[in-house]
Design an enzyme around this catalytic site. Structure first.
Site, PDB file in Angstrom:
ATOM      1  N   THR A  87     -19.828 -63.517 -23.088  1.00 35.59           N
ATOM      2  CA  THR A  87     -20.215 -63.085 -21.852  1.00 35.59           C
ATOM      3  C   THR A  87     -21.034 -61.720 -21.682  1.00 35.59           C
ATOM      4  OG1 THR A  87     -18.009 -64.081 -21.162  1.00 35.59           O
ATOM      5  CG2 THR A  87     -18.891 -62.560 -19.602  1.00 35.59           C
ATOM      6  N   LYS A 162     -21.048 -67.938 -14.559  1.00 32.92           N
ATOM      7  CA  LYS A 162     -19.645 -67.638 -14.934  1.00 32.92           C
ATOM      8  C   LYS A 162     -19.300 -66.396 -14.249  1.00 32.92           C
ATOM      9  CE  LYS A 162     -16.730 -65.604 -18.114  1.00 32.92           C
ATOM     10  NZ  LYS A 162     -15.672 -66.038 -19.081  1.00 32.92           N
ATOM     11  N   LYS A 237     -14.124 -56.437 -16.894  1.00 36.21           N
ATOM     12  CA  LYS A 237     -15.502 -56.849 -17.580  1.00 36.21           C
ATOM     13  C   LYS A 237     -16.525 -57.645 -16.631  1.00 36.21           C
ATOM     14  CE  LYS A 237     -17.988 -58.703 -21.383  1.00 36.21           C
ATOM     15  NZ  LYS A 237     -18.030 -59.322 -22.818  1.00 36.21           N
TER      16      LYS A 237
HETATM   17  P1  NAD Z   1     -13.441 -59.777 -29.889  1.00 33.14           P
HETATM   18  O1  NAD Z   1     -13.420 -58.493 -29.592  1.00 33.14           O
HETATM   19  O2  NAD Z   1     -11.953 -60.525 -30.419  1.00 33.14           O
HETATM   20  O3  NAD Z   1     -14.672 -60.480 -30.928  1.00 33.14           O
HETATM   21  C1  NAD Z   1     -15.769 -60.072 -31.134  1.00 33.14           C
HETATM   22  C2  NAD Z   1     -15.986 -60.095 -32.441  1.00 33.14           C
HETATM   23  O4  NAD Z   1     -17.629 -59.647 -32.513  1.00 33.14           O
HETATM   24  C3  NAD Z   1     -15.282 -58.896 -33.029  1.00 33.14           C
HETATM   25  O5  NAD Z   1     -14.573 -59.463 -34.286  1.00 33.14           O
HETATM   26  C4  NAD Z   1     -16.129 -57.995 -33.689  1.00 33.14           C
HETATM   27  O6  NAD Z   1     -15.991 -57.278 -34.984  1.00 33.14           O
HETATM   28  C5  NAD Z   1     -17.505 -58.773 -33.781  1.00 33.14           C
HETATM   29  N1  NAD Z   1     -18.563 -57.954 -33.899  1.00 33.14           N
HETATM   30  C6  NAD Z   1     -19.114 -56.836 -33.186  1.00 33.14           C
HETATM   31  N2  NAD Z   1     -20.349 -56.402 -33.243  1.00 33.14           N
HETATM   32  C7  NAD Z   1     -20.609 -57.418 -34.472  1.00 33.14           C
HETATM   33  C8  NAD Z   1     -22.190 -57.374 -34.852  1.00 33.14           C
HETATM   34  N3  NAD Z   1     -22.926 -56.606 -34.790  1.00 33.14           N
HETATM   35  N4  NAD Z   1     -22.143 -58.302 -35.982  1.00 33.14           N
HETATM   36  C9  NAD Z   1     -21.086 -59.398 -36.159  1.00 33.14           C
HETATM   37  N5  NAD Z   1     -20.150 -59.200 -35.515  1.00 33.14           N
HETATM   38  C10 NAD Z   1     -19.913 -58.287 -34.622  1.00 33.14           C
HETATM   39  O7  NAD Z   1     -13.535 -60.678 -28.690  1.00 33.14           O
HETATM   40  P2  NAD Z   1     -13.219 -62.190 -27.924  1.00 33.14           P
HETATM   41  O8  NAD Z   1     -12.168 -62.257 -27.320  1.00 33.14           O
HETATM   42  O9  NAD Z   1     -13.612 -63.325 -29.216  1.00 33.14           O
HETATM   43  O10 NAD Z   1     -14.605 -62.146 -27.135  1.00 33.14           O
HETATM   44  C11 NAD Z   1     -16.026 -62.715 -27.426  1.00 33.14           C
HETATM   45  C12 NAD Z   1     -16.493 -62.729 -26.147  1.00 33.14           C
HETATM   46  O11 NAD Z   1     -16.088 -63.955 -25.367  1.00 33.14           O
HETATM   47  C13 NAD Z   1     -16.809 -61.633 -25.378  1.00 33.14           C
HETATM   48  O12 NAD Z   1     -18.148 -61.568 -24.744  1.00 33.14           O
HETATM   49  C14 NAD Z   1     -15.888 -61.946 -24.013  1.00 33.14           C
HETATM   50  O13 NAD Z   1     -16.142 -61.592 -22.944  1.00 33.14           O
HETATM   51  C15 NAD Z   1     -15.946 -63.635 -24.046  1.00 33.14           C
HETATM   52  N6  NAD Z   1     -14.620 -64.290 -23.659  1.00 33.14           N
HETATM   53  C16 NAD Z   1     -13.433 -63.846 -24.225  1.00 33.14           C
HETATM   54  C17 NAD Z   1     -12.141 -64.870 -23.408  1.00 33.14           C
HETATM   55  C18 NAD Z   1     -10.919 -64.457 -24.148  1.00 33.14           C
HETATM   56  O14 NAD Z   1     -10.086 -64.744 -23.540  1.00 33.14           O
HETATM   57  N7  NAD Z   1     -10.933 -63.554 -25.100  1.00 33.14           N
HETATM   58  C19 NAD Z   1     -12.652 -65.672 -22.412  1.00 33.14           C
HETATM   59  C20 NAD Z   1     -13.766 -65.826 -22.190  1.00 33.14           C
HETATM   60  C21 NAD Z   1     -14.887 -65.371 -22.701  1.00 33.14           C
END
Ligand code: NAD
Length: 290
Positions: A87, A162, A237
């Site tokens: 997102t 979204k 967010k």
């Molecule tokens: P998270 O923080 O658990 O995962 C993100 C991952 O990206 C981390 O493991 C981090 O180490 C990795 N990362 C950061 N920089 C990086 C780079 N340069 N190269 C490689 N990896 C890198 O977050 P999440 O909960 O998995 O969410 C991911 C996305 O999904 C976000 O944009 C969030 O808004 C969206 N989202 C999350 C949810 C939820 O319920 N968690 C629901 C819908 C959408």
């Protein structure tokens, strides 16, 4: 299919594992060194992306997405698809899509709803922007990771869908919670309030499917001490992203702005961080008008 998967966090980890379990050859990378079941871990984002027909990114924000895209686009195979499921702001989604096209690639922005439960269970909903041929290529992957994928048009439109949806959700959850708190003070039983509103014109997903009052309606985070679910931090967010987009296109969104102000107060100054976004109800319960 050969798939690269960058960002194996709370969402990306189980999504990548589901693709591997379905028989795809998945190579993943995460700066935190995390892996996922059945996924070969690469030493860099480039290594994960190089041989892939589709590279999926699942990253925290638009800035990181732009950085990762600039790293992987030059090494990706001609015609491969960069499928971003993070997102992010609409402007970053459109920037990355343009960069992909300039590099001879195809791009999709495909943010999800459904949370970690949906990622693990393979029941996410994808809102997708980008060209139709890329959507067709990615459809078998959407079918593994989710239960529904809606093609919303050109690049950035997935993110637009979204944040518009979640702006409605944030405002509706606040309206539902403040109405419950008013009903309490007027001496109206919560069950009666639910029975009326859930079948009357005030009904909504927040009331009917995710009722913020414990013990009322279907099971929801309210019945579990407001453990998320969908964390208030993530709602904040998404509300920020919708206000950022509204500013960029000069759209008047007063309810979205009010929702942003309330969730930012709740998360940053009160006890909302780490709680479900429906914990707005106990917040209102404690308050009077001033
Ligand atoms: P998270 O923080 O658990 O995962 C993100 C991952 O990206 C981390 O493991 C981090 O180490 C990795 N990362 C950061 N920089 C990086 C780079 N340069 N190269 C490689 N990896 C890198 O977050 P999440 O909960 O998995 O969410 C991911 C996305 O999904 C976000 O944009 C969030 O808004 C969206 N989202 C999350 C949810 C939820 O319920 N968690 C629901 C819908 C959408």
């Amino acid at each position: 299919m050969k798939i690269g998967f960058i960002g194996l966090g709370n969402m990306g980890g189980p999504m990548a594992a589901n693709l591997a379990a379905a028989g795809h050859e998945v190579t993943g990378f995460d700066v935190a060194g995390t892996g996922a079941e059945g996924v070969r871990v690469a030493q860099s984002a480039e290594d994960a992306a190089r041989a892939a027909e589709v590279v999926i990114t699942m990253l925290p924000n638009g800035e990181i997405l732009r950085e990762v895209a600039a790293t992987i686009h030059p090494v990706m195979k001609a015609g491969a698809v960069h499928l971003d499921c993070s997102t992010v702001d609409v402007a970053s989604a459109r920037h990355v899509a343009e960069a992909a096209t300039a590099a001879g690639l195809r791009a999709l922005d495909a943010p999800v709803s459904g949370g970690v439960g949906g990622a693990t269970g393979g029941t996410l909903t994808f809102m997708v922007g980008g060209d139709a041929s890329a959507f067709e290529t990615a459809t078998p992957l959407f079918e593994i990771m989710g239960q529904k994928a809606v093609h919303c048009g050109a690049a950035g439109n997935g993110q637009a869908a979204k944040i518009c949806n979640n702006m409605i959700l944030g405002a509706t959850m606040i309206a539902t919670c403040e109405a419950f708190a008013l009903a309490d003070k007027l001496g109206l039983e919560r069950q009666a309030m639910f029975d009326v509103v859930s079948t009357a014109s005030g009904y909504s997903w927040s009331m009917n499917a995710y009722c913020p009052a414990p013990g009322i309606g279907p099971k929801s985070p309210a019945d579990n001490g407001y453990q998320p679910g969908f964390a208030a931090d993530l709602m904040l967010k998404d509300l920020r992203l919708s206000q950022q987009a509204a500013e960029e296109v000069d759209a008047d969104t007063p309810m979205g702005r009010a929702a942003l102000e309330l969730y930012s107060q709740f998360v940053e100054q009160e006890d909302g961080a780490g709680r479900d976004f429906s914990a707005m109800l106990p917040r209102f319960e404690k308050r009077g008008r001033s």
